[in-house]
Design an enzyme around this catalytic site. Structure first.
Site, short mmCIF file in Angstrom:
data_model
loop_
_atom_site.label_atom_id
_atom_site.label_comp_id
_atom_site.label_asym_id
_atom_site.label_seq_id
_atom_site.Cartn_x
_atom_site.Cartn_y
_atom_site.Cartn_z
N ILE A 109 0.86 -1.18 0.00
CA ILE A 109 0.00 0.00 0.00
C ILE A 109 0.90 1.24 0.00
CG2 ILE A 109 -1.80 1.26 1.23
CD1 ILE A 109 -2.65 -1.38 2.50
N GLU A 151 1.54 -3.81 5.66
CA GLU A 151 0.77 -3.36 4.51
C GLU A 151 1.17 -4.10 3.24
OE1 GLU A 151 4.28 -0.40 4.69
OE2 GLU A 151 3.20 -1.76 6.02
#
Length: 261
Positions: A109, A151
């Site tokens: 991300i 992430e």
């Protein structure tokens, strides 16, 4: 104590394998089932209504539940790193044996730290869950989607021809980019992902580590090029000929003079 330790403590406490009849009360108390059941309850697990508490089927359901939650990421429900490593090992072996193409995608991300710093970790959790849901919307039942870090995600796509690899990766990237993530307070966020990918070498006994490293290199390239994009390492158009496959798996069946140059 981690989830596997709970499983091991249950198994170690069993003096004998379960029989078809229900265990007696003293055997059940020796299994420390309260610890296992608390762990399962925290994960939202419930025993099947069709089995009687204390029966062998009930004990088996508990073991099955522990195995399931030990292979799942608690936040997203995706496969966790342990499950991912087992799946990629199997896929490397399968590609080496039958030569079917397989694609590994790794995703980060973009600017996730900024989300946590600006909106808090609760918002960060919502972003991670939303990205996980987007990934699941873009894959087939046969694919493995895993959360392998904070992430960081990875997707194993068996039988994915190189001609379709970029299309699949871009579909995932665009899906994440277009999805609004609702966070606490009524706000919504839009996030993006950087994606790197590599195909497993067909008919070659490689390793999961090498395959992952090649995909990671492409992810670093996507980040260096500005993020919110995909970079795939494409395999050669022809990995091995039909004649070479025959020689690899069936042995030499004709004289050297008849083998095409």
């Amino acid at each position: 104590m981690d989830q596997f330790t709970h499983v091991e403590s249950i198994i170690a406490a069993m003096d004998h394998p379960p029989s078809a009849s229900a265990p007696d009360a003293s055997s059940l108390s020796a299994l420390r089932l309260d610890v296992a059941l608390n762990l399962l309850n925290q994960a939202g697990w419930a025993a099947p209504a069709s089995v009687d508490p204390g029966s062998v089927a009930w004990l088996q359901a508990i073991l099955d539940g522990l195995c399931d939650i030990s292979s799942r990421d608690a936040l997203t429900g995706l496969s966790n790193r342990r499950q991912f490593e087992a799946a990629i090992g199997r896929e490397v072996d399968r590609v080496a044996r039958n030569g079917e193409p397989a694609l590994l995608l790794v995703l980060d991300i973009d600017h996730f730290k900024k989300v946590n710093d600006t909106h808090g970790h609760a918002a960060g959790d919502e972003v991670i869950k939303a990205v996980a849901a987007s990934l699941l919307d873009c894959v087939r039942p046969m694919d493995t989607v895993a959360r392998v870090g904070g992430e960081e995600f990875a997707i194993i796509l068996p039988n994915c021809p190189p001609a379709f690899g970029q299309t699949v990766a871009e579909r995932i990237r665009k899906k994440v980019e277009s999805k609004a993530v609702a966070i606490i307070g009524g706000e919504s966020l839009h996030v993006t992902v950087s994606i790197g990918g590599a195909f497993a070498p067909q008919w070659v006994r490689s390793s999961a580590v090498l395959w992952s490293e090649r995909a990671d290199q492409q992810l670093y390239k996507a980040k260096a090029n500005g993020r919110n994009q995909t970079c795939l390492e494409m395999p050669p158009l022809t990995v091995v000929s039909a004649e070479e496959k025959g020689l690899l798996f069936a042995g030499l069946t004709q004289s050297e003079s008849n083998i095409p140059e």
